[in-house]
Write a protein that holds these residues in place. Structure first.
Motif, short mmCIF file in Angstrom:
data_model
loop_
_atom_site.label_atom_id
_atom_site.label_comp_id
_atom_site.label_asym_id
_atom_site.label_seq_id
_atom_site.Cartn_x
_atom_site.Cartn_y
_atom_site.Cartn_z
N LYS A 25 0.84 -1.21 0.00
CA LYS A 25 0.00 0.00 0.00
C LYS A 25 0.87 1.25 0.00
O LYS A 25 0.51 2.27 -0.59
CB LYS A 25 -0.93 -0.02 1.21
N LYS A 50 -13.44 -4.92 -2.08
CA LYS A 50 -13.27 -5.84 -0.94
C LYS A 50 -14.60 -6.50 -0.60
O LYS A 50 -14.66 -7.70 -0.38
CB LYS A 50 -12.79 -5.05 0.29
N PHE A 74 -2.27 -4.86 -0.63
CA PHE A 74 -3.50 -5.33 -1.27
C PHE A 74 -3.16 -6.60 -2.01
O PHE A 74 -2.09 -6.72 -2.61
CB PHE A 74 -4.03 -4.31 -2.28
N ASP A 79 -6.95 -7.21 1.93
CA ASP A 79 -6.05 -6.21 2.48
C ASP A 79 -5.46 -6.82 3.76
O ASP A 79 -6.21 -7.18 4.67
CB ASP A 79 -6.91 -4.98 2.80
#
Ligand code: SAM
Ligand code: SF4
Length: 437
Positions: A370, A389, A401, A396
């Motif tokens: 990230k 998501k 990710f 995550d």
């Protein structure tokens, strides 16, 4: 083959201001940088019916013309300070079929590369080789010239698929070649394709199983992309039946099943999925692909020097694409380049920020830190990310990710969610502009 999904040849030819700035920046003295070289060789013994790349049928005179211009292009870049400052840690010679070149042509190209650029001692030197131009002598020559990794176009082992694809080597022939390549001590990569006409799930599973039996170091697995190919033209002109090509293309549901089968079967056999198309034994993933697809931090500041027709290059702040080999009227891809400082550039575009590039390419590389996307974009795209998501397409883990298995079926669609308007338009042009071969 070098791919940059953020750049396609359909729009934006180079404008004069950008070209001037590009050429001027090549003279900048900079601290030592890292780089990769890509060279495109456009010749093949014959054209495979599925192939959509810049390639032409080989001719001896054409080789001479090509090598002459390639050396001229190398010479132009090698005199630039920015290029002189780079230590090149990988070279990829792709095509086309580089092993179609004469011994003299191959020797000249590799020797000139070493004499003109700072190629590091332990650099990966990768060459794409095709079965139709294969010879043991050529393997010996490549070994002698310091090549250490070969990418071999297998595509499919199925006799029907091979025949329709105009791939003439038998399974026994392929086996012999693969064993030779291994005996010479090269790391071997296979190119495989699915979604080809007449290739059903059963055939694809058998292709994957046969491929892993040979234990290649890595595999590039491509879903057939029906643009610019001979087969698609025949199909479109409804000459398919007459030409003996009356075979259905697998439908979308089958393609999804084949995609899932690919990562399930290859991962069960010890391969790691590194990008949408790349699977490698641990430690064997191609550094060229890793950097080209922004897999690691080197990608955020490096030189990707593409030479030869249709090559893509990345020399900050620009991304460029060279002219095609089969440009109208002349085959000399370097001709008519006076307006571009002698460089055969056809398309030139300012790079997007590394952060946006990382976000757009994150689905392609399966996992992305990230921190490499940055707070600003994470904030700007927060609702889209939350939505992906919630739909179980991405995960995550706090620092990264990652795609879920469901997400791995929809890589381009997820990437599209993060593109800006210009990228979306380019992407759609690529997808929807089916053209004749
Ligand atoms: C440009 S080719 C060069 C490889 C080499 N000439 C050979 O035949 O082995 C690189 C790879 O792209 C893949 N490829 C070619 N045409 C394609 C298409 N229309 N869709 C998807 N992949 C394709 C094939 O797997 C091929 O081996
Ligand atoms: S797949 Fe390879 S050999 Fe076949 S036409 Fe394309 S580049 Fe040439």
């Amino acid at each position: 083959m070098a791919i940059n999904p953020l750049l396609n040849p359909i729009r934006n030819v180079a404008n004069k201001h950008d070209v001037r700035e590009y050429v001027e920046k090549l003279d900048d003295a900079v601290p030592r940088t890292k780089g990769i070289i890509y060279i495109h060789v456009p010749f093949c013994p014959s054209i495979c019916t599925y192939c959509s790349y810049d390639r032409v049928k080989y001719g001896k005179d054409d080789e001479e013309d090509y090598v002459h211009h390639l050396l001229e292009e190398m010479n132009l870049y090698s005199r630039k300070k920015l290029i002189q400052s780079a230590g090149f840690f990988a070279v990829h010679i792709g095509g086309g079929t580089p092993n179609m070149l004469s011994d003299g042509g191959i020797r000249t190209i590799l020797n000139t590369l070493r004499n003109s650029f700072n190629i590091e001692k332990n650099a990966v030197i990768n060459v794409e080789i095709g079965s139709k131009a294969y010879s043991r002598e050529k393997l010996a020559l490549l070994k002698d010239l310091g090549c250490n990794r070969l990418s071999f176009g297998v595509q499919s082992f199925d006799p029907g698929v091979r025949k329709r694809s105009a791939l003439t080597t038998s399974n026994d022939g392929l086996k012999e070649m693969i064993n030779d390549i291994k005996q010479f001590g090269f790391d071997i990569n296979f190119d495989l394709m699915f979604g080809l006409p007449g290739q059903d799930e059963e055939i694809w599973e058998s292709d994957l199983r046969k491929a892993v039996e040979f234990e290649p170091a890595s595999l590039d697995v491509y879903c057939y992309y029906p643009i610019n190919s001979k087969y698609y033209s025949l199909y479109k002109r409804k000459q398919a039946f007459r030409s003996g090509y009356r075979v259905e293309m697998p439908n979308e549901e089958t393609i999804l099943k084949m995609t899932e089968m690919t990562f399930t079967l290859l991962c069960a056999n010890g391969y790691v999925q590194e990008t949408a198309e790349d699977f490698a034994k641990p430690g064997k993933f191609s550094i060229i692909k890793a950097v080209g697809y922004t897999k690691n931090e080197i990608s955020d500041n490096y030189i990707y020097l593409g030479m030869g027709p249709n090559s893509i290059g990345n020399i900050n702040p620009y991304v460029y694409r060279n002219k095609f080999y089969n440009v109208p009227r002349t085959k000399s891809y370097l001709s008519d380049s006076s307006e571009t400082g002698g460089f055969p550039i056809f398309l030139l575009r300012k790079n997007i920020s590394p952060e946006l590039k990382n976000l757009v390419l994150f689905p392609k590389v399966i996992k992305m830190k990230k921190a490499r996307i940055g707070h600003r974009l994470l904030h700007e795209f927060s609702s889209r990310i939350e939505d992906l998501k919630a739909r179980n397409l991405i995960m995550d883990d706090g620092d990264n990710f990652m795609l879920t298995d469901l997400g791995k079926l929809w890589i381009d669609n997820i990437s599209y969610e993060f593109m800006n308007a210009e990228m979306k338009a380019n992407f759609e042009d690529t997808i929807f502009s089916y053209s004749e071969a």
